[in-house]
Structures are given as C-alpha cells and as structure tokens.
Design an enzyme around this catalytic site. Structure first.
Site, mmCIF file in Angstrom:
data_model
loop_
_atom_site.group_PDB
_atom_site.id
_atom_site.type_symbol
_atom_site.label_atom_id
_atom_site.label_comp_id
_atom_site.label_asym_id
_atom_site.label_seq_id
_atom_site.Cartn_x
_atom_site.Cartn_y
_atom_site.Cartn_z
ATOM 1 N N GLU A 422 -0.736 -4.187 -1.846
ATOM 2 C CA GLU A 422 -0.460 -4.264 -3.289
ATOM 3 C C GLU A 422 -0.609 -5.684 -3.827
ATOM 4 O O GLU A 422 0.136 -6.113 -4.705
ATOM 5 C CB GLU A 422 0.931 -3.704 -3.614
ATOM 6 C CG GLU A 422 1.157 -2.286 -3.153
ATOM 7 C CD GLU A 422 0.052 -1.327 -3.566
ATOM 8 O OE1 GLU A 422 -0.612 -1.572 -4.596
ATOM 9 O OE2 GLU A 422 -0.168 -0.345 -2.848
ATOM 10 N N GLY A 423 -1.562 -6.413 -3.302
ATOM 11 C CA GLY A 423 -1.795 -7.792 -3.708
ATOM 12 C C GLY A 423 -1.036 -8.725 -2.792
ATOM 13 O O GLY A 423 0.198 -8.723 -2.767
#
Length: 563
Positions: A422-423
């Site tokens: 998620e980053g």
C-alpha cells in the site's frame, strides 16, 4: 500466551485521548452512542480473542494453496470468515442503503485492529473488500453500486485491488494491462497483475477485481489509466455468480509471512469488465481505495505489535533466569518502550480516522486536510512500530525467539510486509513532505500548535513531561520551516527521518493527554515515551536537514557494486 483483544486500551483512547464523542455529536453518526460503542468493542474483542486468534497459527503452518486453478484456504479460515460476515463486521462503516451499519470509520478502524491482531492473514480479506466498498461508494455508477455493494458488504463476495505488474510497481503509470471497448458498453481486459491479495477465495462465492488498465486512447503515465470491475464469475440476471470470466490465478507467491493470505499472480485474457468512474480517471478511484487501505495497514502494524508484545510480556513473566526475566532492567526496558510505542501508534491511527469521520460528517475542508496529512504518518509509523516491537519480542524470548515453535518469529515475518505494501514507507514520507506540504505547511503548523497548546495546558500538572514536549514541538516547527525553504531533492533526502520525528511529537502529545486523564500506568508510560523515545527526534531532525549532497557524493562502488 493466547492473544487478548486490547478492548480496554482502545476504549480509553476513544473516551479520553481521541474522543469519539465529538463524532457521535454529529447528525451523521448520532447512532454511535456510548452504549453502542461499548457493545461493539466488547463483541469484536470476544470474536477476535475466541474465534479468530486460534486460527493464526494454522495460517502460518498450513498456508493457502492453489489446487487445479482454485485457492484452498488455511484450516478454519472458512468458519472464521463466516463469523466476520454473519456478524455484519465487513459493513460496519458502509452505507446503510446497501446493507451497511453506517457507523464511524474510527470505530471500524478500532475493530479491524483487533481482528488483525488475532489473525492478520484472514483479516486481509475483509480489509481489501472494505477498500473496494469505499471506491465504489464514491466513484461507481448507480448500477454497479446496486449490484456489488450489498454482496461485498454481506461478505458473500470479496474485493481486490489490482495495480502492480512485474514491470510496474510503485511506478503505476508503467502498466501494460490493456482495456478495449466492447459493443455492449462493457470492456475487455487483458494483462497480468502480481501481488493480488486474496485474488481468489473459497470463503467467498465470488471475487471482484478492481483492475487498472489503459484504453487505446489513454495517454501515457497515470493520467491515462482507467479502473474496471472484473468479477471472477459474471453476475447473471438475478445478480448471482454465473459463468466464469476469462481470468485465472497463475500462481501463489511464496512469502516470508502472512502465509494464510493467498497472494496471487492474476492473468486476464479478454476478461469482461465494467468501468468504475470515468475513462482515463481510474487513479482517482483507486486512490480512494488505497488511502483507506493505508490507514488500515498502519493499524495492522499496531495490531501485530500488540500481539507480539503480549506474548513477549507473558514469556518474560514466566521465564526464570536469576528470577523472572521481566524483573531484569533491560528486558523491562524493551517491554516498556514497546508498550509506549504501541499506544502512540494506536492513538495516531485513531486520530486519523477521527478526522476522516468529521470530514464526512461536517464537510469541512480542515478535517479533510487533517486526515490527508495524518494518513502517511499513521501508515508509516504504525508499521515501523509493528516491525520494531515484533523484533523486540523475538529478542525478549532470547534463543527461544529464534525457534519457530514459540510463534514469536511469525509476528516478525507477518508484519514485515506492512511497511512495503500500500505504498512503501519511503513513499509515505515523500507524500508527506511534497504533496501534503503544498499548502505551505499550514496543516503541519496547525498540528504543531495543538501540541504546543497541550504542553502549555499540562505545564502546571506535569512540568517534567510538558517541558520536553514543548521543546521537541518547537524543534519540529523550525525543521518544518527549513524543509519548506529547501529544494525538492533536499526534501526527499530527509523525508523519512522528518516523518518519524513528526510521528514522535504526535505520539508524545497523546501520551501527555493520557497521563492527565488516566492514573498510574498511563503516566508511567508517558514518561517512558517522552524521556526515552522522544529524544531520538534530535538525531532524526539533524538527518532530515542534512540534504542531498552527502548522498549524491557517495560513489556507487562504495555500495560494493563493480565497475
């Protein structure tokens, strides 16, 4: 020791540190009464402790597997998921029009933490579904919402997020998956995606993929990407899973941890899809999903830290080496620092969720900006704390921590993905110092001012805690001013230590509030955090201001690279 959901600690934060009362005072969330909140936390804690936690070891020792093109889940995951679905937990904060409960995101985040602490691999299934629900609620057509949202909210169907490709990780704009318009208004999707969490399932009757792809007239980079709903089974006229779509699971990744969560390589071969949002505007819809997931992943870090710390503390209390090792100063230090960090990370995550709720309830831009600013901090700090505490848990166990049978190593293996997906946390830091500073530092300074006001208010009662917090907040203000005046390369070079420093100041702020509202242990943990952890900011702020030149001056051969 078996995991116990931290209902009391969460309830204390929601009552006294990051109050839910202000959210419940709004018309939108008026049903979140103290009685309702207490009942939900209690029941979620029971479910996490009694039903989900016993499945955690099964997921590690007996991973999800691919048989004849279909995923088979770990033992007991079907009954565990059924309990989540039948209890209405997936739709806790979803729109009541489609079967959700419409309760605050803050409460949903708190509940999700307990479920993740009990069994992270299983909790990843509803987490991705909840993110897809958010994206559909904000961006999908009425027809798509009417068909998919009730099924996703009920848990009959699960949702996924398809971004990454072998050549397109963080650089999403480099994707090659293509979409073609069909005569019936639908689209045909062709390409391969990797790292697809719960990309297939035998605990849900259908898996619904949100897939990024590029139309023939889509421009280069992220601005030309569209988002499509591509279900495993095409819904029939009654909204039931019908014929199979033209997609398949190629393989499952062999991972360091979260073995019970099937991470799929997906192949789309002219699969039928429906547009979510507008053509060429897919990243806007996907970012809605990603932002929800980023906060959720931050709380996954907190969740695993809580579970690892509980086991380490229980082991230290039982393990005798010249007395129980929990009496040894260094072991006690490890446990105390870990407990203080878990509290800080949990409070930051709940504060981010609080801002999201108040933005939704009031429509005020200030709350929206606050939530946006806190999201990268909550994600990065929560997951960094997860890794630190799980690693410390292994250390507390000594040699037994390195032995798989104790289970201590599983927490470290499981949580290690959270700073990556998620980053990555580096991307979170870049987001903080670039995009979130496009307001000239307005939100950063507003938060620092809140910390300073809190320190001033506590000066008479707790001067030994208020004074160092004030000093740290003033140093953070000076560093922020310097950051805003620096070049983009200098900002990038100092982004990660700057985020860490900001998180610690916020963590100390919440500890100071807790020390004033709670007795005994609350004040003791605040002293641990402010006297032993907050001073690390001096080093981080020095690194944050060091700039790019030193890094650029290092030749590649210094890293052991050949000519």
């Amino acid at each position: 020791m078996a995991y116990r959901a931290p209902v009391e600690d969460i309830a204390f934060i929601l009552d006294s540190v990051v109050p839910l009362a202000g959210i419940a005072a709004t018309e939108r969330f008026a049903e979140a009464t103290p009685e309702t909140v207490s009942a939900i936390l209690t029941e979620a804690g029971r479910l996490a402790t009694e039903v989900l936690a016993p499945l955690n070891r099964n997921g590690d020792l007996t991973p999800a597997r691919l048989e004849n093109g279909a995923v088979r889940s770990s033992p007991g995951f079907d009954t565990g998921f059924a309990a989540l679905a039948e209890g209405g937990w997936i739709g806790l904060s979803a729109d009541p029009e489609y079967g959700g409960a419409g309760l605050p995101q803050t409460l949903n985040v708190a509940v999700a933490e307990m479920f993740a602490g009990a069994c992270l691999s299983l909790q990843l299934n509803p987490l991705l579904t909840q993110g897809q629900i958010e994206a559909l609620q904000h961006h999908a057509s009425d027809e798509l919402r009417a068909l998919y949202l009730p099924k996703l909210i009920s848990g009959e169907w699960n949702g996924t997020m398809n971004l990454t490709e072998p050549q397109a990780g963080s650089d999403v704009g480099a994707l090659t998956t293509r979409a073609e318009r069909a005569d019936d208004g639908t689209y045909r999707i062709t390409g391969q995606k990797i790292f697809i969490t719960w990309g297939d399932s035998d605990v849900n009757e259908n898996t619904c993929h949100a897939v990024l792809a590029r139309l023939p007239d889509g421009g280069k980079g992220t601005r030309g990407i569209s988002l499509f709903m591509v279900p495993k089974y095409l819904p029939d006229d009654n909204g039931k899973p019908g014929v199979a779509n033209s997609l398949k699971v190629v393989s499952l990744e062999h991972k360091m941890g979260i073995h019970g969560s099937p991470t799929c390589v997906m192949s789309y071969e002219g699969a039928k899809g429906w547009l979510i949002g507008q053509e060429h505007k897919g990243m806007a819809a996907m970012f809605t999903m990603m932002n929800a997931a980023r906060l959720a992943v931050g709380m996954q870090g907190v969740a695993v830290a809580e579970a690892a710390l509980q086991q380490a503390a229980a082991y230290a209390a039982e393990r005798a080496q010249m007395g129980a090792i929990i009496t040894h100063p260094d072991v006690r230090r490890m446990l105390a620092v870990s407990r203080a960090e878990v509290f800080a990370a949990r409070a930051i995550g709940l504060a981010c969720a609080q801002a999201l709720d108040l933005a939704a309830a009031t429509g005020e831009d200030g709350w929206t900006a606050r939530a946006a600013f806190l999201t990268p901090i909550a994600k990065a700090y929560g997951t960094d704390v997860g890794c630190r505490v799980a690693d410390t848990g292994v250390q507390v166990h000594g040699g037994m921590g390195f032995i798989e049978e104790t289970g201590a190593a599983q927490y470290l293996r499981d949580v290690r993905i959270t700073p990556i997906y998620e980053g990555t946390n580096g991307i979170q830091a870049i987001d903080l110092v670039l995009r979130k500073m496009m307001d000239g530092g307005e939100m950063a300074f507003a938060l620092i001012d809140e910390v300073l006001a809190g320190a001033d208010a506590a000066q008479d009662a707790l001067p030994d805690l208020a004074a160092p917090l004030r000093e740290a907040a003033q140093a953070l203000r000076a560093a922020t001013e310097s950051l805003l005046a620096s070049s983009q390369p200098d900002r990038l070079a100092g982004a990660t230590p700057y985020l860490a420093a900001f998180a610690r100041v916020l963590g100390a702020h919440f500890h100071l509030i807790a020390a004033q509202k709670g007795a005994g242990a609350r004040a003791a943990l605040a002293r641990i955090y402010i006297t032993r952890i907050l001073p690390r900011n001096a080093g981080d702020l020095a690194e944050a201001s060091a700039g790019i030149d030193q890094l650029a001056a290092i030749p590649d051969d210094a890293f052991g690279l050949g000519a």
